[in-house]
Design an enzyme around this catalytic site. Structure first.
Site, PDB file in Angstrom:
ATOM      1  N   SER A 141       0.801  -1.224   0.000  1.00 20.49           N
ATOM      2  CA  SER A 141       0.000   0.000   0.000  1.00 20.49           C
ATOM      3  C   SER A 141       0.834   1.275   0.000  1.00 20.49           C
ATOM      4  CB  SER A 141      -0.934   0.005   1.215  1.00 20.49           C
ATOM      5  OG  SER A 141      -0.219  -0.260   2.410  1.00 20.49           O
ATOM      6  N   HIS A 177       0.517   4.670   7.211  1.00 19.49           N
ATOM      7  CA  HIS A 177       1.008   5.369   6.018  1.00 19.49           C
ATOM      8  C   HIS A 177       1.337   6.814   6.342  1.00 19.49           C
ATOM      9  CE1 HIS A 177      -1.680   2.075   4.564  1.00 19.49           C
ATOM     10  NE2 HIS A 177      -0.600   1.841   3.842  1.00 19.49           N
ATOM     11  N   ASP A 236      -2.522   7.947   8.376  1.00 17.46           N
ATOM     12  CA  ASP A 236      -3.374   6.940   8.995  1.00 17.46           C
ATOM     13  C   ASP A 236      -2.487   5.999   9.819  1.00 17.46           C
ATOM     14  OD1 ASP A 236      -2.189   5.147   7.229  1.00 17.46           O
ATOM     15  OD2 ASP A 236      -3.961   4.878   5.978  1.00 17.46           O
TER      16      ASP A 236
END
Length: 385
Positions: A42, A320, A317
């Site tokens: 991600s 990240h 978050d």
């Protein structure tokens, strides 16, 4: 008078030629038209997860993309590291998600997908091996020369260790070492597959201190000051194998070139010396709920807390980084010295002659290099490292 005019004309012409030369020169390096290909999880996902999953992903909705008013599936409040790196490499378009139909992949593509792993079969995601095979399916979009001189940026393995720790909370040292060996061997095999597909210039980003991610601190109840050290230890064991592994590959595989970005240290330094890098909060997230505001950002029907100023946070978050931090990392990748990325930075790697054997290799950090790194960051501020 005429001779003076001629002299002015000659000087003017020389000035124009100098300016033109500068347009194709960056910090003394030739500006080669290369592409950027990214692989991993991600952290580098440019929107591929949205294509693979049957449900809407949180990263497709506000407050993701908040800084750019554009929630587009990237795991940040705005741009991610490959976006900035591509810009710094003078690639005129954003690096698009490879799994989205009809995108412009002329200067590279992102094959990274959220939840990706090296081992196993991740749900609604792709292993690194599957990402490389997808690249092979799309190879006709690029000629062999462009592939050879382009940068292949990889960040993978975090999910393997997060899953292992969750599923094996009582694993002893030998079980941990065996798992690290399995993960790094698979990484080597997948890089070899990419090399056999024509890639020659590899940028490997080491794992972050996984135990210091806000979501991990929250899930393991570490408090605000401590990290979950078992995960940090696994990340360190993994990272210690990367440089020697790539050295071996460069010495045995003709034309294989690489560099290693010490992402672990980049995060640790910003966590421990937050004010040096102008971060107000480094152990909790800008968006989420829980003790560290680490869960639920972007999810429907969850009332999350959103910080007032995301640029003061290291993490957007639970796992990240904010756009501000991502831009810092791109600067380090492009032009930092060997205390941060070695044996060369991305600017040097891209202009390094194709098929030439490397003359320098990765070396383990020493007490002297760590001390020099500490001294420089203290005196030069957040822009240094």
């Amino acid at each position: 008078m005429a001779s003076n005019c001629n002299l002015v004309s000659v000087l003017g012409l020389l000035l124009v030629l100098t300016l033109l030369q500068n347009l194709v020169t960056v910090a003394g390096q030739r500006n080669i038209e290369a592409a950027l290909f990214t692989f991993g999880d991600s952290n580098f996902d440019a929107g591929n997860k949205q294509t693979l999953t049957k449900s809407n992903v949180a990263q497709g909705f506000w407050p993701y993309g908040k800084s750019r008013d554009n929630p587009n599936g990237k795991f940040s409040d705005g741009f991610i590291t490959p976006d900035f790196l591509a810009k710094f490499m003078q690639i005129p378009i954003e690096i698009p998600p490879a799994l989205v139909p009809n995108v412009n992949v002329s200067r590279g593509a992102s094959f990274a997908v959220a939840d990706a792993t090296l081992l196993g079969a991740p749900v609604e995601s792709l292993t690194l091996n599957q990402q490389v095979r997808k690249f092979n399916q799309m190879k006709s979009n690029w000629n062999d020369d462009l592939i050879k001189k382009s940068a292949f940026l990889i960040y993978i393995g975090a999910n393997d260790y997060l899953n292992f720790t969750k599923n094996n909370p009582n694993a002893d040292a030998s079980a941990q070492q065996a798992f690290v060996t399995s993960v790094t061997n698979k990484l080597k095999n997948d890089i070899s597959l990419l090399y056999s597909s024509g890639a020659s210039k590899f940028v490997i980003q080491t794992l972050a201190p996984l135990g210091c991610l806000p979501i991990v601190r929250q899930e393991y109840n570490t408090g605000m000051e401590k990290c979950h050290e078992p995960l940090n230890d696994l990340a360190r064991q993994h990272n210690e194998k990367i440089g020697p592994m790539l050295n071996e590959m460069a010495k045995s595989a003709p034309g294989f070139q690489f560099t290693v970005f010490d992402f672990y240290d980049a995060i640790i330094r910003r966590t421990l010396k937050s004010s040096t890098y102008r971060f107000f909060m480094t152990n909790a997230s800008c968006c989420g709920i829980g003790t560290h505001d680490a869960y639920g950002c972007g999810l429907p029907n969850i009332h999350v807390r959103l910080c007032e100023y995301q640029r003061s946070y290291l993490f957007f978050d639970g796992r990240h980084n904010t756009e501000k931090a991502q831009e810092m990392f791109a600067h380090l990748l492009l032009g930092a010295d060997k205390n941060v990325i070695q044996p060369m930075n991305v600017r040097e790697l891209v202009v390094y002659p194709v098929d030439e054997p490397m003359t320098e290799f990765w070396v383990p950090p020493t007490a002297a290099t760590v001390k020099a790194r500490d001294s420089r960051s203290s005196s030069h501020g957040y822009e240094s490292y």
